[in-house]
Scaffold this motif. Structure first.
Motif, PDB file in Angstrom:
ATOM      1  N   GLY A  15      35.093  32.779  24.748  1.00  0.00           N
ATOM      2  CA  GLY A  15      34.055  31.757  24.636  1.00  0.00           C
ATOM      3  C   GLY A  15      33.374  31.520  25.972  1.00  0.00           C
ATOM      4  N   LYS A  16      32.492  30.550  25.975  1.00  0.00           N
ATOM      5  CA  LYS A  16      31.674  30.285  27.148  1.00  0.00           C
ATOM      6  C   LYS A  16      32.454  29.712  28.325  1.00  0.00           C
ATOM      7  N   GLU A  17      33.635  29.181  28.088  1.00  0.00           N
ATOM      8  CA  GLU A  17      34.445  28.632  29.169  1.00  0.00           C
ATOM      9  C   GLU A  17      34.895  29.704  30.147  1.00  0.00           C
ATOM     10  N   LEU A  18      34.834  30.941  29.719  1.00  0.00           N
ATOM     11  CA  LEU A  18      35.278  32.044  30.567  1.00  0.00           C
ATOM     12  C   LEU A  18      34.385  32.198  31.795  1.00  0.00           C
ATOM     13  N   TRP A  19      33.136  31.727  31.747  1.00  0.00           N
ATOM     14  CA  TRP A  19      32.235  31.813  32.902  1.00  0.00           C
ATOM     15  C   TRP A  19      32.857  31.149  34.114  1.00  0.00           C
ATOM     16  N   TRP A  20      33.461  29.996  33.914  1.00  0.00           N
ATOM     17  CA  TRP A  20      34.034  29.267  35.040  1.00  0.00           C
ATOM     18  C   TRP A  20      35.230  30.005  35.627  1.00  0.00           C
ATOM     19  N   ILE A  21      36.058  30.546  34.796  1.00  0.00           N
ATOM     20  CA  ILE A  21      37.226  31.298  35.274  1.00  0.00           C
ATOM     21  C   ILE A  21      36.772  32.523  36.054  1.00  0.00           C
TER      22      ILE A  21
ATOM     23  N   LYS B 212      39.798  48.050  47.323  1.00  0.00           N
ATOM     24  CA  LYS B 212      40.627  47.417  46.295  1.00  0.00           C
ATOM     25  C   LYS B 212      39.955  46.168  45.735  1.00  0.00           C
ATOM     26  N   TRP B 213      39.401  45.350  46.620  1.00  0.00           N
ATOM     27  CA  TRP B 213      38.759  44.131  46.153  1.00  0.00           C
ATOM     28  C   TRP B 213      37.495  44.427  45.367  1.00  0.00           C
ATOM     29  N   LEU B 214      36.713  45.404  45.821  1.00  0.00           N
ATOM     30  CA  LEU B 214      35.504  45.749  45.077  1.00  0.00           C
ATOM     31  C   LEU B 214      35.832  46.342  43.712  1.00  0.00           C
ATOM     32  N   LEU B 215      36.874  47.168  43.638  1.00  0.00           N
ATOM     33  CA  LEU B 215      37.298  47.692  42.342  1.00  0.00           C
ATOM     34  C   LEU B 215      37.757  46.575  41.417  1.00  0.00           C
ATOM     35  N   THR B 216      38.480  45.609  41.959  1.00  0.00           N
ATOM     36  CA  THR B 216      38.937  44.474  41.154  1.00  0.00           C
ATOM     37  C   THR B 216      37.761  43.674  40.610  1.00  0.00           C
ATOM     38  N   ILE B 217      36.808  43.360  41.481  1.00  0.00           N
ATOM     39  CA  ILE B 217      35.630  42.620  41.044  1.00  0.00           C
ATOM     40  C   ILE B 217      34.829  43.428  40.030  1.00  0.00           C
ATOM     41  N   GLY B 218      34.704  44.728  40.262  1.00  0.00           N
ATOM     42  CA  GLY B 218      33.967  45.588  39.338  1.00  0.00           C
ATOM     43  C   GLY B 218      34.613  45.666  37.966  1.00  0.00           C
ATOM     44  N   LEU B 219      35.926  45.820  37.933  1.00  0.00           N
ATOM     45  CA  LEU B 219      36.620  45.884  36.643  1.00  0.00           C
ATOM     46  C   LEU B 219      36.527  44.560  35.892  1.00  0.00           C
ATOM     47  N   LEU B 220      36.655  43.456  36.619  1.00  0.00           N
ATOM     48  CA  LEU B 220      36.491  42.148  35.971  1.00  0.00           C
ATOM     49  C   LEU B 220      35.090  41.988  35.408  1.00  0.00           C
ATOM     50  N   THR B 221      34.100  42.480  36.137  1.00  0.00           N
ATOM     51  CA  THR B 221      32.714  42.358  35.694  1.00  0.00           C
ATOM     52  C   THR B 221      32.447  43.236  34.474  1.00  0.00           C
ATOM     53  N   ILE B 222      33.038  44.416  34.444  1.00  0.00           N
ATOM     54  CA  ILE B 222      32.865  45.300  33.287  1.00  0.00           C
ATOM     55  C   ILE B 222      33.509  44.695  32.041  1.00  0.00           C
TER      56      ILE B 222
ATOM     57  N   LEU C 172      34.687  34.189  43.328  1.00  0.00           N
ATOM     58  CA  LEU C 172      34.521  33.416  44.549  1.00  0.00           C
ATOM     59  C   LEU C 172      35.766  33.499  45.429  1.00  0.00           C
ATOM     60  N   ALA C 173      36.946  33.440  44.833  1.00  0.00           N
ATOM     61  CA  ALA C 173      38.188  33.577  45.599  1.00  0.00           C
ATOM     62  C   ALA C 173      38.285  34.967  46.236  1.00  0.00           C
ATOM     63  N   ALA C 174      37.874  35.999  45.507  1.00  0.00           N
ATOM     64  CA  ALA C 174      37.904  37.352  46.058  1.00  0.00           C
ATOM     65  C   ALA C 174      36.929  37.482  47.229  1.00  0.00           C
ATOM     66  N   ILE C 175      35.747  36.918  47.095  1.00  0.00           N
ATOM     67  CA  ILE C 175      34.764  36.988  48.179  1.00  0.00           C
ATOM     68  C   ILE C 175      35.259  36.221  49.403  1.00  0.00           C
ATOM     69  N   LEU C 176      35.847  35.061  49.192  1.00  0.00           N
ATOM     70  CA  LEU C 176      36.388  34.294  50.319  1.00  0.00           C
ATOM     71  C   LEU C 176      37.528  35.036  50.996  1.00  0.00           C
ATOM     72  N   ARG C 177      38.353  35.718  50.221  1.00  0.00           N
ATOM     73  CA  ARG C 177      39.446  36.515  50.788  1.00  0.00           C
ATOM     74  C   ARG C 177      38.902  37.659  51.634  1.00  0.00           C
ATOM     75  N   ILE C 178      37.863  38.314  51.146  1.00  0.00           N
ATOM     76  CA  ILE C 178      37.244  39.398  51.911  1.00  0.00           C
ATOM     77  C   ILE C 178      36.675  38.853  53.215  1.00  0.00           C
ATOM     78  N   LEU C 179      35.951  37.751  53.136  1.00  0.00           N
ATOM     79  CA  LEU C 179      35.356  37.177  54.343  1.00  0.00           C
ATOM     80  C   LEU C 179      36.402  36.667  55.324  1.00  0.00           C
TER      81      LEU C 179
END
Length: 107
Positions: A79-85, A59-69, A91-98
């Motif tokens: 705009g460029k501010e979206l990089w931070w979001i 589920k988490w990998l699918l979420t990260i993948g869809l966001l990346t696509i 990062l929150a997803a990776i921390l949750r997985i860990l």
């Protein structure tokens, strides 16, 4: 010069989308096909519940993948501010997985 810049941007977007598709495929394999040995053979032997771990990680990998696509398309709209979001969400997803993964292992 302008054509070269557009080609580089298109190539960057293609690479980002390719990594998103890769994350989605891995999420699908973990969640629905229960291909836990893709991580490592010793990991599967030490899990309490293989199905719950596969569903959680998938589920988490699918979420990260869809966001990346979707990221390159949303970047053009917002705009460029979206990089931070995007970085904070991933990062929150990776921390949750860990944080949650050690709970799936036998003691």
């Amino acid at each position: 010069m302008d054509i070269e810049r557009q080609l580089l941007l298109a190539l960057d977007e293609g690479i980002i989308i390719a990594f998103g598709i890769l994350a989605c495929v891995l999420g699908y394999l973990y969640w629905f096909c229960q291909k836990i040995p893709l991580i490592g053979l010793s990991v599967e032997k030490s899990l309490k519940d293989k199905n719950a771990f596969g569903a959680f990680l998938g589920k988490w990998l699918l979420t990260i993948g869809l966001l990346t696509i979707l990221f390159p398309f949303a970047l053009k709209l917002v705009g460029k501010e979206l990089w931070w979001i995007y970085a904070v969400i991933v990062l929150a997803a990776i921390l949750r997985i860990l944080q949650r993964c050690p709970g799936f292992y036998k003691k």
